[in-house]
Structures are given as C-alpha cells and as structure tokens.
Design an enzyme around this catalytic site. Structure first.
Site, short mmCIF file in Angstrom:
data_model
loop_
_atom_site.label_atom_id
_atom_site.label_comp_id
_atom_site.label_asym_id
_atom_site.label_seq_id
_atom_site.Cartn_x
_atom_site.Cartn_y
_atom_site.Cartn_z
N CYS A 73 46.15 42.42 42.42
CA CYS A 73 45.66 41.05 41.95
C CYS A 73 44.47 40.92 41.08
O CYS A 73 43.38 40.85 41.46
CB CYS A 73 45.97 39.82 43.14
SG CYS A 73 45.40 38.17 41.96
N ASN A 150 51.57 46.84 41.26
CA ASN A 150 53.51 46.02 40.50
C ASN A 150 53.41 45.99 39.41
O ASN A 150 53.33 46.14 38.93
CB ASN A 150 52.63 44.46 41.45
CG ASN A 150 51.22 44.60 40.34
OD1 ASN A 150 51.44 44.48 39.17
ND2 ASN A 150 50.94 42.95 40.77
#
Length: 269
Positions: A73, A150
């Site tokens: 993130c 991701n």
C-alpha cells in the site's frame, strides 16, 4: 482490548495505523473487518500494522477493510514513514513490507516519496490464469496488466466520466483471468505527463485514491508508449506523482496528512 491508532490520508486514500512495535500483533481478519466498518468501526481503505523488524526501521502488515490481507500500500507506507521519520528526526527511512525493503524520503511541502520497487510484468507474477502478453489482455477494452506486489489491470478510455466504475469494477476484479482477483483502473490520458484515474480497488470498492494503483496505471501507460517517465496522476481525492524509468523501481510521491488519533476498543476472541 484497547488499541491506540492514528488515521491519515493521502489524496483522499484513508488508512489506519496501529503501532505494535515491542508488543504482540492482535490483528486478525475479524478485527480488521470490525475496524474497517465505517458505521460500527473507524473505517479505512487500508489498515497498516507496524511491527518490529531486524533489518529495517519497522515491518508493515496491511489489511483491506473486508479482512483480506494485501501485500503493499503506497499511501499507508508513506504515512508510516512520515510518522517514523518525525520520531527519529530523519528525512529518510527504510521499511519492510511484503514487497521487500522500501526506501522512503521526506520531500518538500509535507510530501513523502517511496520507492515501491520494480513492477512485475510476466503473466505468472501478476498473476494471470494462463500464459499471455500482459500488455494486451484478451478482454473487451484491451487492458494491460502488471503487479506492484498486488495485481493491476488498466483500461485506457477516451472519456472517464462515461465509465461506470462501480458496475464494471466488481465483475473485472473477479474475472476468471485473475485467480487472485485484481485492482482495476480506468485511465484518461490528458497528455504525456498527466492522467486522470478512477479505481476499483480489490477488496475495497471505489476509493478516492490509491498509491499502488497510481503506480500500476502509470507503469502500464508507459509500457503502452502513452506516457513519459514522470506523470502527475489526478485521482478523485487529489494528485500524486509517479516516476518510472522503464527498468528500476517505481517512485510514488505525494502528501500525507493526519486526520485523527485515539483509542479504539476491540473485542478479541
């Protein structure tokens, strides 16, 4: 039990930081879901749990609000970096995530940059369900794919306002082509150094912004020959800068701002 927390945001991408250095890690999928509920919890796009680490200033574990873990993130990494740099009185810091060791630097104007590492471009690394060219996926709309730790799927569109992100996003996230599901981006190229981006986030819905999605969208735009190596990315919640030379790490830069801090009660067990 009670947990101290700090909530921050980066261009509208809000995240919760729980610092457990020197302590146990009580965060489970159930706890993450409870904290992530915007009605009965605190609410966030991502939860960052800060833990002790032998080879970096700290290790960060990330959770989505639906209780699923994620590997990276960019927004929350920069938020944790800002707090730990302030604590240490330094302008640079190294943090460990599932992406590896990430170097973060304090920039001018309350901005923080993070080198997110090199993107993965092979079909198995994204991952995709079968061997194919990740630059041109066999889906309507001709998207490209990559991984920033991701999975990311990027559509380039002529008119972003005409895209129903909330309807298209869930179907694409769970398409059989993506065995681990995927983040979905819709990009309108304004010019070679400026894009407008809207996102369907894997496990999260439609956020105001996302650091890793900004990186994935720019990487795919550069690979398509549509963008230069430094791009301003305008999300619904604000603007960040992404730089990539086509080979090395992707550098994400933008502001991070505190929202609140406090103590939350969480039943454990």
């Amino acid at each position: 039990m009670t947990l101290p927390f700090v909530k921050m945001h980066a261009h509208g991408d809000d995240f919760l930081i729980i610092d457990r250095r020197g302590l146990d890690d009580p965060i489970s999928a159930q706890v993450a879901r409870r904290l992530g509920n915007r009605h009965t919890g605190i609410g966030f796009n991502q939860l960052a749990v800060v833990l002790d680490c032998a080879d970096a200033a700290a290790r960060i574990k990330f959770w989505n609000p639906n209780g699923t873990p994620l590997q990276t993130c960019g927004s929350a990494t920069r938020g944790v970096a800002e707090r730990l740099m302030h604590e240490a009185g330094t302008d640079t810091i190294v943090l460990r995530t599932d992406r590896g060791l990430l170097t973060c630097v304090r920039e001018s104007g309350q901005r923080v940059s993070v080198n997110m590492g090199a993107p993965s471009l092979g079909w198995a690394a994204v991952p995709l369900a079968e061997s194919m060219d990740t630059l041109y996926l066999p889906l309507e709309g001709d998207p490209a794919a990559c991984s920033m730790g991701n999975p990311h799927c990027t559509f380039f569109v002529a008119d972003l306002a005409a895209v129903d992100v909330a309807t298209l996003g869930p179907a694409l996230e769970t398409h059989v082509l993506f065995p681990a599901r995927t983040n979905v981006h819709f990009v309108q190229v304004i010019d070679r150094g400026h894009i407008r981006l809207r996102i369907w986030e894997r496990g999260g819905g439609v956020p105001l912004g996302s650091g890793s999605c900004c990186c994935g969208a720019v990487v795919n735009g550069i690979r398509r020959g549509l963008l230069d190596d430094r791009v301003e990315v305008q999300c619904d919640g604000g603007t960040v800068t992404v730089q990539w030379d086509g080979q090395g790490g992707v550098v994400l830069t933008g502001s991070v701002e505190p929202i609140m801090q406090g103590i939350v009660y969480v039943p454990i067990g």
